[in-house]
Design an enzyme around this catalytic site. Structure first.
Site, PDB file in Angstrom:
ATOM      1  N   GLY A 184      -7.362  70.381 -22.718  1.00  0.00           N
ATOM      2  CA  GLY A 184      -9.094  70.041 -22.766  1.00  0.00           C
ATOM      3  C   GLY A 184      -9.319  69.992 -21.435  1.00  0.00           C
ATOM      4  O   GLY A 184      -8.987  70.132 -20.839  1.00  0.00           O
TER       5      GLY A 184
ATOM      6  N   ASP B 201      -2.573  73.611 -33.149  1.00  0.00           N
ATOM      7  CA  ASP B 201      -3.921  73.233 -31.966  1.00  0.00           C
ATOM      8  C   ASP B 201      -3.735  71.466 -31.466  1.00  0.00           C
ATOM      9  O   ASP B 201      -5.142  71.399 -30.727  1.00  0.00           O
ATOM     10  CB  ASP B 201      -5.526  73.835 -32.406  1.00  0.00           C
ATOM     11  CG  ASP B 201      -5.951  73.962 -31.083  1.00  0.00           C
ATOM     12  OD1 ASP B 201      -5.441  74.153 -30.165  1.00  0.00           O
ATOM     13  OD2 ASP B 201      -7.378  73.979 -31.114  1.00  0.00           O
TER      14      ASP B 201
HETATM   15 ZN    ZN Z   1      -7.606  77.442 -28.349  1.00  0.00          ZN
END
Ligand code: ZN
Length: 397
Positions: A71, A287
């Site tokens: 992120g 993920d």
């Molecule tokens: Zn990705």
């Protein structure tokens, strides 16, 4: 030194293929026998688990996890934290493959490698990809090929972003070069050498990968695109990619709540199967640890969540319960298929000579009750009993 041993008795086993009612015996980290009426060797310190009605299946293999966090879109305070051991084990993940993500500047492949080693020391099995979103990508040794060839835990290159404003918009020639680096490193290193591709929301979809196949001699089965369930139109392209022999990865962290076009991984897998895509070409991954931005209807960033490792099992369970898939098919997408795709040795199956990575699951509720990782009970009767080095015992949920 005492040798530890775990014996599961009378379980309905799935390898993921059905094994019938069996006992499975592990000594140290390894499965040594599968059969009936097994007893632990007298010299070992044994834990015997009576399976009751539970099913026994392989521990999950999650091929796309932001182990060291990810992120950062939205600013430094949106950098997501590292995952802990029990973040993974309590949700049945016993093998995880780490990825870096968007930020290859304040985060590095070396840091990801160290994190993967830490989790392996703590008790699970880990691998990583080298690289980040950008095609002018990040490495440990300065060369992608050398990383795959020389760094023990590196199985391939990824996640390289295409069709995403956060990526570098690589040309088909650049993609072919990356796939070549991954593949030759893999050939020489005895690894899968895959190019793992993040496919974003951009309208080009899988276009860059099809263009790459036009200009270069890249075997499509060594290029693994992911997040294909983020848009229905992308799933339609995925059917064409599969027809070219390419593998497909679906992200379990994506749900219908992520937008009007998003498809849950269970619905997507079921749809692909009905389109004739072979099960062997499909994998699921969580993920987890990556950022999950939520946008308002007019496109403003409302909140940033973190992808959860829980979603991988939730999708396997949804395929079983909602979509009525046989256990062996639902399980394969998150166990034997990812292990085979990335050529991860001795994981993803219950077989003699394989690692003792097992789950015991209540077939009525779908609850994971016991988790064994490398021959050690890490979750007992629903609660973690082995914790990461800096974890607060009893934390999380
Ligand atoms: Zn990705």
């Amino acid at each position: 030194m005492t040798v530890s041993c775990v014996l599961v008795r009378g379980a309905q086993g799935y390898a993921p293929e059905p094994l019938g009612y069996v006992d499975v015996l592990a000594v140290g980290e390894w499965v040594v026998a599968i059969g009936r009426g097994l007893t632990p060797p007298p010299w070992a310190k044994a834990e015997v688990i009576e399976a009751g009605e539970r099913i026994l299946c392989p521990g999950l293999v999650d091929l796309h996890v932001h182990l060291a966090g990810g992120g950062g879109e939205g600013g430094p305070r949106f950098r997501t934290p590292e995952l802990t051991l029990t973040d993974l084990t309590r949700h049945g993940i016993t093998t995880a493959v780490g990825v870096l993500g968007t930020d290859g500047t304040t985060r590095s492949v070396a840091e990801l490698l160290a994190k993967a080693r830490a989790l392996a020391d703590e008790g699970i099995t880990t691998w990583i990809y080298t690289g980040a979103y950008s095609a002018a990508t990040r490495t440990i040794t300065g060369s992608l090929r050398d990383d795959v060839l020389l760094v023990d835990r590196v199985v391939g290159v990824g996640e390289i972003a295409v069709s995403d404003f956060r990526g570098s918009h690589p040309s088909e020639r650049e993609l072919a070069r990356l796939a070549g680096e991954a593949r030759v490193g893999g050939l020489l290193g005895g690894k899968a050498g895959v190019l793992h591709v993040h496919v974003g929301d951009g309208p080009a979809g899988l276009g860059p990968l099809f263009s790459m196949l036009e200009i270069a001699d890249v075997p499509s089965d060594s290029v693994l695109p992911t997040h294909l369930n983020r848009r229905r139109a992308l799933l339609e392209e995925a059917v064409r990619w599969a027809a070219r022999g390419g593998p497909l990865d679906l992200t379990t962290g994506i749900t219908e709540e992520d937008g009007p076009e998003a498809v849950s991984a269970a619905a997507a897998a079921d749809w692909l199967r009905n389109q004739g895509v072979s099960l062997g070409q499909m994998t699921l991954s969580s993920d987890a640890g990556g950022s999950a931005p939520r946008f308002s209807p007019n496109g403003e960033l409302e909140a940033v969540g973190v992808g959860s490792p829980a979603s991988l099992w939730e999708v396997v369970w949804a395929l079983r319960r909602q979509y009525r898939w046989p256990w062996e098919a639902a399980l394969a997408l998150a166990t034997s298929n990812p292990a085979q795709r990335l050529r991860l040795p001795r994981v993803g199956r219950i077989a003699v000579g394989h690692q003792a990575d097992w789950l015991l699951v209540d077939p009525e509720s779908g609850r994971i009750e016991w988790v064994v990782a490398r021959g050690r009970v890490v979750v007992r009767a629903g609660s973690p009993v082995v914790w990461g080095t800096f974890e607060k015992r009893g934390a999380g949920g």
